[in-house]
Design a protein around this motif. Structure first.
Motif, mmCIF file in Angstrom:
data_model
loop_
_atom_site.group_PDB
_atom_site.id
_atom_site.type_symbol
_atom_site.label_atom_id
_atom_site.label_comp_id
_atom_site.label_asym_id
_atom_site.label_seq_id
_atom_site.Cartn_x
_atom_site.Cartn_y
_atom_site.Cartn_z
ATOM 1 N N UNK A 264 10.091 10.999 -1.323
ATOM 2 C CA UNK A 264 9.894 9.831 -0.431
ATOM 3 C C UNK A 264 11.092 8.831 -0.735
ATOM 4 N N UNK A 265 11.483 8.687 -2.310
ATOM 5 C CA UNK A 265 12.638 7.767 -2.550
ATOM 6 C C UNK A 265 13.494 8.841 -3.584
ATOM 7 N N UNK A 266 14.502 8.194 -3.766
ATOM 8 C CA UNK A 266 15.346 8.733 -4.505
ATOM 9 C C UNK A 266 15.190 8.348 -6.148
ATOM 10 N N UNK A 267 15.210 9.266 -7.056
ATOM 11 C CA UNK A 267 15.113 9.120 -8.366
ATOM 12 C C UNK A 267 15.722 7.898 -8.933
ATOM 13 N N UNK A 268 15.032 6.946 -9.531
ATOM 14 C CA UNK A 268 15.600 5.534 -10.045
ATOM 15 C C UNK A 268 15.899 5.680 -11.447
ATOM 16 N N UNK A 269 17.186 5.145 -11.801
ATOM 17 C CA UNK A 269 17.558 5.197 -13.228
ATOM 18 C C UNK A 269 16.978 3.804 -13.805
ATOM 19 N N UNK A 270 16.670 2.872 -13.037
ATOM 20 C CA UNK A 270 16.210 1.743 -13.645
ATOM 21 C C UNK A 270 14.883 1.811 -14.298
ATOM 22 N N UNK A 271 14.849 0.938 -15.268
ATOM 23 C CA UNK A 271 13.272 0.579 -15.985
ATOM 24 C C UNK A 271 12.417 -0.001 -15.058
ATOM 25 N N UNK A 272 11.227 0.686 -14.684
ATOM 26 C CA UNK A 272 10.329 -0.087 -13.627
ATOM 27 C C UNK A 272 9.040 -0.130 -14.365
ATOM 28 N N UNK A 273 8.330 -1.341 -13.973
ATOM 29 C CA UNK A 273 7.206 -1.774 -14.528
ATOM 30 C C UNK A 273 6.083 -2.245 -13.506
ATOM 31 N N UNK A 274 5.008 -1.921 -13.600
ATOM 32 C CA UNK A 274 3.983 -2.384 -12.445
ATOM 33 C C UNK A 274 2.748 -3.259 -13.225
ATOM 34 N N UNK A 275 2.443 -4.092 -12.605
ATOM 35 C CA UNK A 275 0.925 -4.692 -12.946
ATOM 36 C C UNK A 275 -0.132 -3.823 -12.463
ATOM 37 N N UNK A 276 -1.351 -4.058 -12.718
ATOM 38 C CA UNK A 276 -2.588 -3.120 -12.412
ATOM 39 C C UNK A 276 -2.553 -3.287 -10.724
ATOM 40 N N UNK A 277 -3.311 -2.006 -10.217
ATOM 41 C CA UNK A 277 -3.516 -1.992 -8.848
ATOM 42 C C UNK A 277 -4.299 -3.215 -8.547
ATOM 43 N N UNK A 278 -3.880 -3.630 -7.029
ATOM 44 C CA UNK A 278 -4.965 -4.578 -6.877
ATOM 45 C C UNK A 278 -6.521 -4.122 -6.620
ATOM 46 N N UNK A 279 -7.542 -4.992 -6.378
ATOM 47 C CA UNK A 279 -8.843 -4.613 -6.324
ATOM 48 C C UNK A 279 -8.856 -3.632 -5.091
ATOM 49 N N UNK A 280 -9.758 -2.755 -4.990
ATOM 50 C CA UNK A 280 -9.898 -1.760 -4.071
ATOM 51 C C UNK A 280 -10.866 -2.418 -2.982
ATOM 52 N N UNK A 281 -10.976 -1.986 -1.754
ATOM 53 C CA UNK A 281 -11.697 -2.432 -0.941
ATOM 54 C C UNK A 281 -13.237 -1.809 -1.139
ATOM 55 N N UNK A 282 -14.324 -2.619 -0.675
ATOM 56 C CA UNK A 282 -15.520 -2.099 -1.029
ATOM 57 C C UNK A 282 -15.725 -0.870 -0.704
ATOM 58 N N UNK A 283 -16.886 -0.111 -1.337
ATOM 59 C CA UNK A 283 -16.954 1.231 -0.904
ATOM 60 C C UNK A 283 -15.872 2.349 -1.349
#
Ligand SMILES: O=C(O)Cc1cc(O)ccc1O
Ligand SMILES: [Fe+2]
Length: 458
Positions: A101-120
């Motif tokens: 879906x994307x091209x491999x990225x040489x950049x350093x990447x960092x994510x915060x936690x996932x947002x809250x899930x929908x109920x259920x």
């Protein structure tokens, strides 16, 4: 069990209190929930005991070397073969290799936690793929997933594409598997072997009054050879993750009266989710024996080995589990833990060094902080340092550690881990475009001062 067949939170807690386990890694275990359910002396008697059906589950080819061969024999109420046709269902946020879906990225990447899930949201609905490599149909490579859930699964899941290493970061889980039950909490990991059916129930995150806080964590889906313990070489016969600290379930089964109505069984197969409505629970194994079994491990049992003289050892010394590839020493994926430990190295820059690595590193944080990053690497978040991307201590950590007085120092304020793989990790579109992707990660290495002085001061 409540009147409508649902398991109450209280019943679940009582079940967990009463759990017992088998111990060891890769053992030829055996277990029977009903005395006499396991045949003696043979796997396939003309009639299996107690009217059960015998079934072999092969995790490796029949002919793989004995040291790597994984299979189990299951004695079940209904044969697995007795099921209706599977039909395609929505893949949700689950993606599978090849990742294009994307091209491999040489950049350093960092994510915060996932947002809250929908109920259920149950574990499967809350499974969100960050990226990966290889090709599931070729049984090579791995995927990095995160999960967030606020509801116990009622359906049952199995993954034909690989084994699942579940790393909880928030919320204890009760895993009901074909082989029995495993209880894990943050700081533990659980492994569900390829093809094994299971259900994830939430312990902390649910009361009988409705959903509670979110359970979260990470999953490494390993398409390659099953994880094994690393060789210890000169370390000797003991150390790192000791085999005796792994827990396998004892047999426990769901009988027809435990399930009200049809049971939805979801099968992940070559990248897609398929569903079927069974007229019985597939968790109906009364006895089993073998070594293709789920297991759990408390990362705090890890025997951490490090320097007692100088220099920062490579983190391979922290390998809990490794999935070997065709090339000796070159793992499809290693699971590595940065567990509490003492640092005593003399005249040594003690945090992780600056480096570029042919291997690709996805890191997550289960608790606290990590000694290479002063800020921004948070529990539930993660970083990706792909093949040859330059990384290491952030500016603050570098400055602090370069000036620190080198007394013996205990690092016990965090629990980080790494999925380290021989192939670059390509992000999914949802990970590359996520709102919780940090956009200024590069800045942590800004402002590292020039200290070079070509002429030494007298
Ligand atoms: O990048 C990281 O933080 C992981 C890591 C830790 C370490 O101690 C040495 C090398 C390495 O890649
Ligand atoms: Fe690294």
């Amino acid at each position: 069990m409540s009147g409508d067949g649902r398991i109450t939170a209280e019943a679940r807690r009582k079940t967990v209190e009463a759990l017992t386990y088998l111990t060891g890694f890769g053992n030829e275990h055996s277990s029977e929930a009903v005395p006499g359910a396991l045949p003696h002396g043979r796997n396939s008697p003309q009639r299996a005991p107690l009217g059960l059906y015998a079934e072999q589950l092969s995790g490796t080819a029949f002919t793989e070397p004995r040291a790597h061969n994984r299979r189990s024999w299951l004695y079940r109420i209904h044969p697995s073969a007795a099921h209706p046709a599977f039909t395609r269902t929505d893949n949700g946020a689950v993606r599978t290799a090849p990742f294009t879906e994307t091209v491999p990225d040489p950049n350093r990447l960092r994510w915060n936690p996932l947002p809250e899930p929908a109920p259920g949201t149950d574990f499967l609905a809350g499974l969100w793929t960050l990226g990966g490599n290889g090709d599931a149909t070729q049984r090579t490579g791995m995927a990095v997933h995160l999960y967030h859930a606020n509801s116990s699964m009622e359906r049952v899941f199995s993954d034909a594409d690989g084994e699942l290493l579940i790393v909880p970061e928030r919320g204890a889980l009760l895993l009901r598997t074909e082989f029995g039950l495993l209880h894990v909490e943050p700081g533990h990991v659980a492994l569900i072997p390829r093809g094994v059916r299971f259900r994830v129930e939430l312990l902390d995150a649910e009361s009988d009054d409705g959903p509670g806080p979110t359970a979260r964590g990470y999953v490494c889906e390993n398409y390659g050879a099953p994880f094994q313990l690393p060789d210890l070489g000169p370390i000797g016969a003991n150390g790192l993750a000791n085999a005796r600290d792994f827990r396998a379930p004892v047999a426990a089964y769901e009988d027809d009266e435990d399930t009200a109505g049809p049971v939805e069984v979801v099968n992940k197969f070559c990248g897609n989710l398929w569903t079927a409505a069974y007229d019985h629970s597939p968790l109906d194994v009364v006895a089993w024996h073998g070594n293709h079994v789920p297991y759990a491990y408390d990362l705090r049992a890890f025997n951490v080995i490090g320097t007692i003289s100088y220099d920062h050892p490579d983190p391979s010394i922290f390998t809990v589990l490794t999935s070997p590839s065709d090339t000796p020493g070159l793992a499809g994926v290693d699971f590595v833990v940065f567990a509490p430990r003492w640092l005593v190295g003399e005249d040594t820059f003690r945090p992780p060094y600056f480096h570029r690595n042919v291997m690709s590193e996805y890191m997550g944080l289960i608790e606290g902080a990590y000694d290479a990053k002063a800020e921004g690497f948070v529990p539930g978040g993660g970083s990706l340092h792909n093949m040859m991307s330059a990384h290491g201590p952030d500016r603050e950590t570098f400055d602090r550690a370069s000036a620190a007085e080198l007394r013996p120092q205990k690092i016990d304020d965090g629990l980080a881990f790494m999925f380290e793989t021989r192939w670059p990790v390509t992000a999914t579109a949802q990970a590359a475009g996520a709102e919780h992707l940090q956009h200024a990660y590069d800045d942590v290495w800004q402002g590292l001062q020039r200290h070079f002085e070509p002429v030494r001061r007298p």
